[in-house]
Motif scaffolding. Structure first.
Motif, mmCIF file in Angstrom:
data_model
loop_
_atom_site.group_PDB
_atom_site.id
_atom_site.type_symbol
_atom_site.label_atom_id
_atom_site.label_comp_id
_atom_site.label_asym_id
_atom_site.label_seq_id
_atom_site.Cartn_x
_atom_site.Cartn_y
_atom_site.Cartn_z
ATOM 1 N N TYR A 159 52.578 30.309 48.487
ATOM 2 C CA TYR A 159 51.629 31.187 48.230
ATOM 3 C C TYR A 159 51.972 32.486 49.307
ATOM 4 N N MET A 163 52.994 36.193 48.885
ATOM 5 C CA MET A 163 52.193 37.262 49.268
ATOM 6 C C MET A 163 52.969 38.347 50.246
ATOM 7 N N THR A 171 47.375 45.466 46.890
ATOM 8 C CA THR A 171 46.417 46.718 47.176
ATOM 9 C C THR A 171 44.937 45.819 47.570
ATOM 10 N N GLU A 174 39.784 46.896 44.806
ATOM 11 C CA GLU A 174 39.401 46.089 43.695
ATOM 12 C C GLU A 174 39.604 46.926 42.510
ATOM 13 N N MET A 175 39.624 48.018 42.322
ATOM 14 C CA MET A 175 39.311 48.894 41.363
ATOM 15 C C MET A 175 40.902 49.357 40.738
ATOM 16 N N GLU A 177 43.201 47.890 38.713
ATOM 17 C CA GLU A 177 43.440 47.679 37.576
ATOM 18 C C GLU A 177 42.413 48.122 36.674
ATOM 19 N N TRP A 178 41.700 49.073 36.924
ATOM 20 C CA TRP A 178 40.149 49.401 36.066
ATOM 21 C C TRP A 178 40.954 50.148 34.834
ATOM 22 N N ASP A 179 40.202 49.814 33.571
ATOM 23 C CA ASP A 179 40.529 50.281 32.532
ATOM 24 C C ASP A 179 40.202 51.729 32.063
ATOM 25 N N ARG B 87 44.001 37.282 35.229
ATOM 26 C CA ARG B 87 43.743 38.631 34.939
ATOM 27 C C ARG B 87 43.858 38.841 33.298
ATOM 28 N N PRO B 92 37.750 44.414 32.128
ATOM 29 C CA PRO B 92 38.183 43.921 33.645
ATOM 30 C C PRO B 92 37.130 43.777 34.390
ATOM 31 N N TRP B 93 37.236 43.103 35.465
ATOM 32 C CA TRP B 93 36.415 42.914 36.414
ATOM 33 C C TRP B 93 37.213 43.510 37.796
ATOM 34 N N PRO B 94 36.295 44.083 38.678
ATOM 35 C CA PRO B 94 37.050 44.397 40.110
ATOM 36 C C PRO B 94 37.679 43.129 40.446
ATOM 37 N N LEU B 95 38.948 43.026 40.725
ATOM 38 C CA LEU B 95 39.740 41.933 41.182
ATOM 39 C C LEU B 95 40.142 42.055 42.578
ATOM 40 N N VAL B 96 39.991 41.235 43.510
ATOM 41 C CA VAL B 96 40.450 41.125 44.642
ATOM 42 C C VAL B 96 41.523 40.092 44.834
ATOM 43 N N ASN B 97 42.472 40.294 45.904
ATOM 44 C CA ASN B 97 43.596 38.873 45.879
ATOM 45 C C ASN B 97 42.707 38.004 47.010
ATOM 46 N N PRO B 98 43.154 36.838 47.248
ATOM 47 C CA PRO B 98 42.517 35.928 48.138
ATOM 48 C C PRO B 98 42.341 36.362 49.534
ATOM 49 N N VAL B 100 41.843 39.556 50.773
ATOM 50 C CA VAL B 100 40.846 40.527 50.821
ATOM 51 C C VAL B 100 39.522 39.944 50.404
ATOM 52 N N LEU B 135 31.816 39.227 42.770
ATOM 53 C CA LEU B 135 33.200 39.728 43.351
ATOM 54 C C LEU B 135 34.030 38.518 42.508
ATOM 55 N N ILE B 139 44.384 34.948 41.987
ATOM 56 C CA ILE B 139 45.486 34.422 42.915
ATOM 57 C C ILE B 139 46.797 35.052 42.157
#
Lengths: 253, 253
Positions: A159, A163, A171, A174-175, A177-179, B87, B92-98, B100, B135, B139
């Motif tokens: 992992y 990363m 990035t 969190e937005m 990949e917003w649609d 994904r 879509p939801w606001p998505l963060v990586n682990p 963040v 939130l 991954i």
């Protein structure tokens, strides 16, 4: 996102693994993270159906795995060899954490093969094996229970490698990949004006004694980043509300 | 390193888990990272001996786990609820990586309980469940195989939580826990002088045509950060070498 091709130069080496299920779990963890070169040094039971079962859709990693007799063979063509080590050996090694380790490995991957070596489930790597490594990595664990399952340890390191390899495309936004596009400041301001007027219309907000109402509403909505469709939706609700208020007034007269 | 006490406010919630072995693997992954609050929402087979077996020395996490019927009960007392999501949902939801995600969670842990929620092995979380989260974390996986084993997903998130919780005590310095002090610059310079003289004594280095020899040796040794015992050891070797050279000369005359 395109796959970082140079991850193909990362090799996972497992020494003398006793549980074949762990080998399967390692294969899956590797493929999930885009790493494919697996080398097994004298595995105790292999091939084995439990390895296949735990690998799930990563059986190709097992099919392409190299099985060798000695650690030397596994690392012969590698330009960098990284050993995984518990803390507290009698002669300490320079130890890095998995993040620093990945940051050291990834810049070398375009140049040569890099081996990440994991020892036996019960005893890890021998001092002789650790001495063959250029770098040593330790996963920071709780003092209450420091022994990670082999598959888990491989998962954490793979992992971190991924990363580091995709760092440029990561990035904190969190937005990202917003649609739909986010609303502009101007659109949001007009929404607030519309909201305020509607609250005045319905006599919930008294312009002569506004208190903190609009400030609180502003603060509340500012915590979300509204998109353009959400602003349109809110304005539609406000317009409809205003119509109902107007209709009620008309009926009264 | 002292354990970051506020990790006790981090809760792992597993929804409707089908394989009891995964529950055990989760317990072990949690304890390895210093996290202890496990809540199981309607597990399909639990308690179960495979859970105990895979938990290894983390059976206390299972013993203290809470089993509830609904997701609402699992998160009722939490101030922040984080859902794990693949994904590409339709909305879509606001998505963060682990990473963040952990950086957002850790500052809140001293204040209230934070739930990290993991869905079913085959279908993850439902849209209704995801809507109850503040939130969403994803991954980053390879497109070739994006489905992580449940235990592995928990391991990665718990690892990132721990890394964020101990950030102050992490160091990029691999020599931080060295067992003796590093050599001073002056000691290293005297070593180089001694080395140069020895090479002259043995007529390997010709002072009238030194070429790049000392520069190359300097560059080589500078890549290691020598400690004081290593400098003493090297000087001992050099002194002994000089004695043998002298002895050979004496014999010649």
């Amino acid at each position: 996102m395109t796959e970082p091709a140079f991850l193909s130069n990362a090799r996972i080496v497992l020494i003398n693994t006793s549980h074949p299920g762990n080998i399967g779990a390692v294969a899956r963890a590797m493929k999930n993270m885009g790493i494919s070169d697996l080398c097994l040094v004298a595995p105790q039971q292999y091939p084995h159906e439990r390895a296949v079962w735990r690998a799930a859709s990563a059986v190709d990693i097992l099919d392409n795995a190299t099985v060798v007799e000695t650690f030397e063979e596994a690392i012969a063509d590698c330009g960098l060899v990284v050993g995984t080590s518990a803390r507290g050996r009698r002669i300490p090694w320079p130890l890095v954490n998995p993040r620093v380790c990945a940051e050291k490995i990834v810049p070398e991957l375009p140049q040569h093969k890099v081996a990440l070596v994991f020892g036996r489930e019960d005893r890890g790597m021998t001092n002789e094996e650790l001495q063959r490594c250029n770098l040593h990595v330790n996963i920071p664990t709780s003092e209450a229970y420091s022994s990670l399952n082999l598959g888990m340890a491989v998962q954490v390191l793979c992992y971190e490698l991924r990363m580091a390899a995709i760092a440029d495309s990561l990035t904190a936004d969190e937005m990202a990949e917003w649609d739909t596009r986010l609303a502009t400041n101007d659109e949001v301001e007009r929404l607030f004006t519309h909201l305020e007027q509607t609250l005045i219309d319905m006599e919930f907000l008294k312009p002569e004694a506004p208190k903190q109402l609009m400030n609180r509403l502003r603060r509340m909505y500012s915590r979300i980043r509204l998109d353009d469709l959400e602003v349109q939706m809110m304005r539609g609700i406000l317009s409809t509300t205003q119509k109902w208020v107007q209709k009620a007034r008309d009926n009264d007269t």
